[in-house]
Design a protein around this motif. Structure first.
Motif, short mmCIF file in Angstrom:
data_model
loop_
_atom_site.label_atom_id
_atom_site.label_comp_id
_atom_site.label_asym_id
_atom_site.label_seq_id
_atom_site.Cartn_x
_atom_site.Cartn_y
_atom_site.Cartn_z
N THR A 148 48.22 -8.57 18.71
CA THR A 148 47.57 -8.53 17.31
C THR A 148 46.36 -7.96 17.71
O THR A 148 45.77 -7.15 16.94
CB THR A 148 47.43 -9.96 16.90
OG1 THR A 148 46.53 -10.76 17.94
CG2 THR A 148 48.72 -10.56 16.73
N VAL A 149 45.56 -7.92 18.76
CA VAL A 149 44.25 -7.14 19.01
C VAL A 149 44.39 -5.89 19.01
O VAL A 149 43.81 -5.11 18.50
CB VAL A 149 43.67 -7.83 20.28
CG1 VAL A 149 42.40 -7.05 20.52
CG2 VAL A 149 43.11 -9.36 19.91
N ALA A 150 45.55 -5.34 19.82
CA ALA A 150 45.81 -4.06 20.09
C ALA A 150 46.08 -3.47 18.24
O ALA A 150 46.08 -2.31 18.32
CB ALA A 150 47.05 -3.69 20.81
N PRO A 203 38.22 -4.16 12.42
CA PRO A 203 37.76 -3.70 13.83
C PRO A 203 37.08 -4.59 14.50
O PRO A 203 36.85 -4.44 15.93
CB PRO A 203 37.19 -2.44 13.55
CG PRO A 203 36.61 -2.52 12.21
CD PRO A 203 37.45 -3.30 11.43
N LEU A 204 36.46 -5.60 13.90
CA LEU A 204 35.54 -6.58 14.55
C LEU A 204 36.16 -8.11 14.36
O LEU A 204 36.81 -8.25 13.31
CB LEU A 204 34.22 -6.87 13.63
CG LEU A 204 33.03 -5.33 13.60
CD1 LEU A 204 32.17 -5.60 12.88
CD2 LEU A 204 33.01 -4.78 14.96
N SER A 205 35.77 -8.88 15.36
CA SER A 205 36.36 -10.12 15.47
C SER A 205 35.76 -11.30 14.33
O SER A 205 34.75 -10.55 13.64
CB SER A 205 35.74 -10.69 16.78
OG SER A 205 34.35 -10.72 16.63
N ILE A 215 42.85 -9.68 13.27
CA ILE A 215 41.91 -10.77 13.62
C ILE A 215 42.45 -12.03 13.50
O ILE A 215 43.12 -12.20 12.53
CB ILE A 215 40.54 -10.41 13.25
CG1 ILE A 215 40.08 -10.59 11.87
CG2 ILE A 215 39.99 -9.22 14.14
CD1 ILE A 215 38.78 -10.69 11.60
N GLY A 216 41.91 -13.16 13.77
CA GLY A 216 42.58 -14.41 13.62
C GLY A 216 42.91 -15.10 14.96
O GLY A 216 43.11 -16.48 14.77
N MET A 217 43.18 -14.24 15.80
CA MET A 217 43.76 -15.12 17.01
C MET A 217 43.00 -14.65 18.41
O MET A 217 43.26 -15.23 19.41
CB MET A 217 45.12 -14.80 17.30
CG MET A 217 46.04 -15.47 16.34
SD MET A 217 47.76 -14.98 16.77
CE MET A 217 48.67 -16.16 15.57
N GLU A 218 41.94 -13.80 18.21
CA GLU A 218 41.43 -12.99 19.32
C GLU A 218 40.56 -14.33 20.32
O GLU A 218 40.52 -14.00 21.62
CB GLU A 218 40.27 -12.02 18.98
CG GLU A 218 39.00 -12.74 18.11
CD GLU A 218 39.47 -12.54 16.66
OE1 GLU A 218 38.53 -12.76 15.72
OE2 GLU A 218 40.85 -12.52 16.17
N MET A 219 40.10 -15.30 19.71
CA MET A 219 39.55 -16.38 20.46
C MET A 219 40.53 -17.24 21.18
O MET A 219 40.16 -18.26 22.12
CB MET A 219 38.69 -17.33 19.61
CG MET A 219 37.55 -16.58 18.77
SD MET A 219 36.35 -15.69 19.87
CE MET A 219 35.67 -14.81 18.63
N LEU A 220 41.92 -16.89 21.11
CA LEU A 220 42.88 -17.82 21.80
C LEU A 220 43.35 -17.07 23.11
O LEU A 220 44.37 -17.59 23.76
CB LEU A 220 43.94 -17.97 20.93
CG LEU A 220 43.79 -18.74 19.49
CD1 LEU A 220 45.06 -18.86 18.76
CD2 LEU A 220 42.99 -20.06 19.60
N ALA A 221 42.84 -16.18 23.53
CA ALA A 221 43.17 -15.29 24.46
C ALA A 221 43.14 -16.11 25.83
O ALA A 221 42.15 -16.99 26.10
CB ALA A 221 42.13 -14.28 24.70
N GLY A 222 44.09 -15.97 26.65
CA GLY A 222 44.32 -16.89 27.82
C GLY A 222 44.92 -18.13 27.80
O GLY A 222 45.19 -18.74 28.76
N ILE A 223 45.32 -18.51 26.60
CA ILE A 223 45.80 -19.78 26.52
C ILE A 223 47.31 -19.48 27.07
O ILE A 223 48.08 -18.81 26.36
CB ILE A 223 45.73 -20.31 25.22
CG1 ILE A 223 44.29 -20.52 24.59
CG2 ILE A 223 46.50 -21.52 24.89
CD1 ILE A 223 44.25 -21.21 23.36
N PRO A 224 47.81 -20.54 27.80
CA PRO A 224 49.07 -20.54 28.38
C PRO A 224 50.13 -21.07 27.41
O PRO A 224 49.86 -21.54 26.45
CB PRO A 224 49.04 -21.28 29.54
CG PRO A 224 48.19 -22.23 29.36
CD PRO A 224 47.07 -21.76 28.72
N GLY A 225 51.33 -21.13 27.45
CA GLY A 225 52.57 -21.48 26.76
C GLY A 225 52.99 -20.69 25.87
O GLY A 225 52.70 -19.44 25.57
#
Length: 346
Positions: free
Chosen positions: A105-107, A191-193, A111-121
Motif C-alpha cells: 500500500t505504501v508503494a 504522498p504524505l502519511s 495511506i492508512g496502514m503505514e503506521m502498522l509497519a513491522g507487525i507480524p501475522g
C-alpha cells in the motif's frame, strides 16, 4: 490443500510452544476452502476448527489440539479502484502477511496502514483484535470481511460495524464461529502519511509531533522504533520467541488516573474514548526488570517489558508467568492487566 495428522503446532507459532494437532490443514488456495469444510464436517464431531495465521499472538496448550486446525496461507492483494469519496478499495486474502500488505500500500501511494509497519501475522487476523499501533488501527480502514459462518453453515459478508471493533477486540475475539476468508479496506491516496502522533516515531523522523512525512519514511521510522523494542520478528535472536504485547494497556478510572499521573505514568486517551495506562509501565512499576526470570523458561524481554520464551518453556510455564505478572501488577499498582494472547488447544 494438504491435511496432516499429529503434526506439532509449536513450529507454527512465534513462541515455538505447543503440542500436536489431531488434524492440520494448510490452505493456500481460497478455492479449496469448501474441501476443508467437508473435511471438518467429517472429522470434528460438530466442533468448529481453530484458525491459525502467522501464529504471532497464540499460546498452544502442551497437550495440543484435538479439533481441526486450519492454517490460513492464502495470498493476494487487489486494488479495486476509487470508491468515489477519495478512498481506494483494496481486497486482501486472509492469509496475506500484514507487513507485505503495508509495503504494497505504501508503494502504491495509499495511506492508512503505514503506521502498522513491522507487525507480524496475517491480514485476516487483524480484525480479531483490531490490530493497531502508533495512532492507526484496522477499524480506521476496514470496510467489510468475507467469512465462513460455522453456525449458519454458509459464507457471509460482515460490514465493519457488524465486526464490533473496539480497543483490541471484536466479535471474532474469543470466538470460533467465523473463519475470515478475505477483507476489504478503503485507503486514501496521498504522498504524505497520516500525522505522526507518537513522540518516539517523531523523534526517529526528527520532526514535530503532528507533522506529515512521506508515507515510506513514516513506515521506516515505525519499523526502526519497533526493532529497538525487539518487536520485529527475527530481528533479535535473544528475544525472538515472543508474542509481542502480552497484555492490553488497561482502562483506568478517574481516581486511578489522578494517582497514576502523579507517578508520571503514561496515561492516554484512545480512539474508542477510553483512558488507558501503559502495560509496559505497569510491569516495570511492579518490579519486573528487563531479563527478569518469571517462570521456567520464561522471562521479561531484554529490550521491552513483555514476556519471551527460552529453552525449557512450556505452555504451562508461560501461562504461569502471565498469571504471576498479572497478580504482581495488581498487588503493587491496584490496576488489573488483561492478557491479549489467544489460548488454543486442549
Amino acid at each position: 490443500m494438504r491435511v496432516i495428522h499429529g503434526i506439532p503446532l509449536a513450529p507454527w507459532t512465534t513462541l515455538n510452544i505447543g503440542g500436536p494437532a489431531a488434524s492440520f490443514a494448510e490452505l493456500r488456495d481460497a478455492a479449496d476452502f469448501p474441501d476443508f469444510v467437508a473435511h471438518t464436517a467429517a472429522r470434528a464431531d460438530g466442533r468448529t476448527p481453530v484458525c491459525l495465521g502467522g501464529g504471532s499472538n497464540v499460546l498452544v496448550g502442551d497437550a495440543g489440539c484435538s479439533v481441526p486446525v486450519l492454517r490460513m496461507a492464502t495470498r493476494g492483494v487487489r486494488i479495486l479502484g476509487d470508491r468515489g469519496d477519495g478512498r481506494v478499495l483494496v481486497r486482501v486474502e486472509a492469509g496475506h502477511p500484514l507487513w507485505e500488505l503495508v509495503d504494497t500500500t505504501v508503494a502504491e501511494g495509499l495511506i492508512g496502514m503505514e503506521m502498522l509497519a513491522g507487525i507480524p501475522g496475517t491480514t485476516g487476523a487483524t480484525p480479531v483484535q483490531n490490530v493497531g499501533a502508533y495512532g492507526q488501527e484496522i477499524a480506521d480502514t476496514l470496510v467489510e470481511v468475507t467469512a465462513w459462518d460455522w453456525r449458519a453453515g454458509r459464507e457471509v459478508v460482515l460490514d465493519a460495524a457488524a465486526c464490533g471493533l473496539g480497543h483490541r477486540t471484536s466479535v471474532f475475539k474469543g470466538s470460533r464461529r467465523w473463519t475470515l476468508l478475505s477483507l476489504l479496506f478503503a485507503l486514501r491516496r496521498s504522498p504524505l502519511s497520516a500525522p505522526v502522533g507518537y513522540r518516539s516515531v517523531a523523534e526517529e523522523l526528527d520532526v514535530a509531533v503532528g507533522e506529515r512525512v512521506p508515507a515510506a519514511d513514516a513506515a521506516r521510522a515505525v519499523l526502526a522504533v519497533r526493532r529497538r523494542k525487539g518487536m520485529v520478528l527475527d530481528f533479535c535472536d535473544v528475544d525472538r520467541r515472543s508474542v509481542g504485547s502480552v497484555f492490553l494497556s488497561p482502562e483506568v478510572t478517574a481516581a486511578q488516573i489522578e494517582g497514576l499521573r502523579e507517578l508520571d505514568a503514561p496515561v492516554n486517551r484512545f480512539p474508542d474514548g477510553s483512558t488507558r495506562v501503559s502495560a509496559s509501565w505497569l510491569i516495570r512499576r511492579a518490579g519486573f526488570g528487563l531479563n527478569h526470570p518469571v517462570a521456567k523458561g520464561v522471562r521479561v524481554s531484554s529490550l521491552h517489558y513483555t514476556l519471551v520464551a527460552d529453552e525449557g518453556a512450556s505452555a504451562a510455564s508461560f501461562a504461569e508467568a502471565v498469571d504471576t505478572v498479572l497478580h504482581e501488577v495488581r498487588r503493587r499498582t491496584g490496576v488489573t492487566l488483561t492478557p491479549e494472547i489467544d489460548f488454543i488447544g486442549d
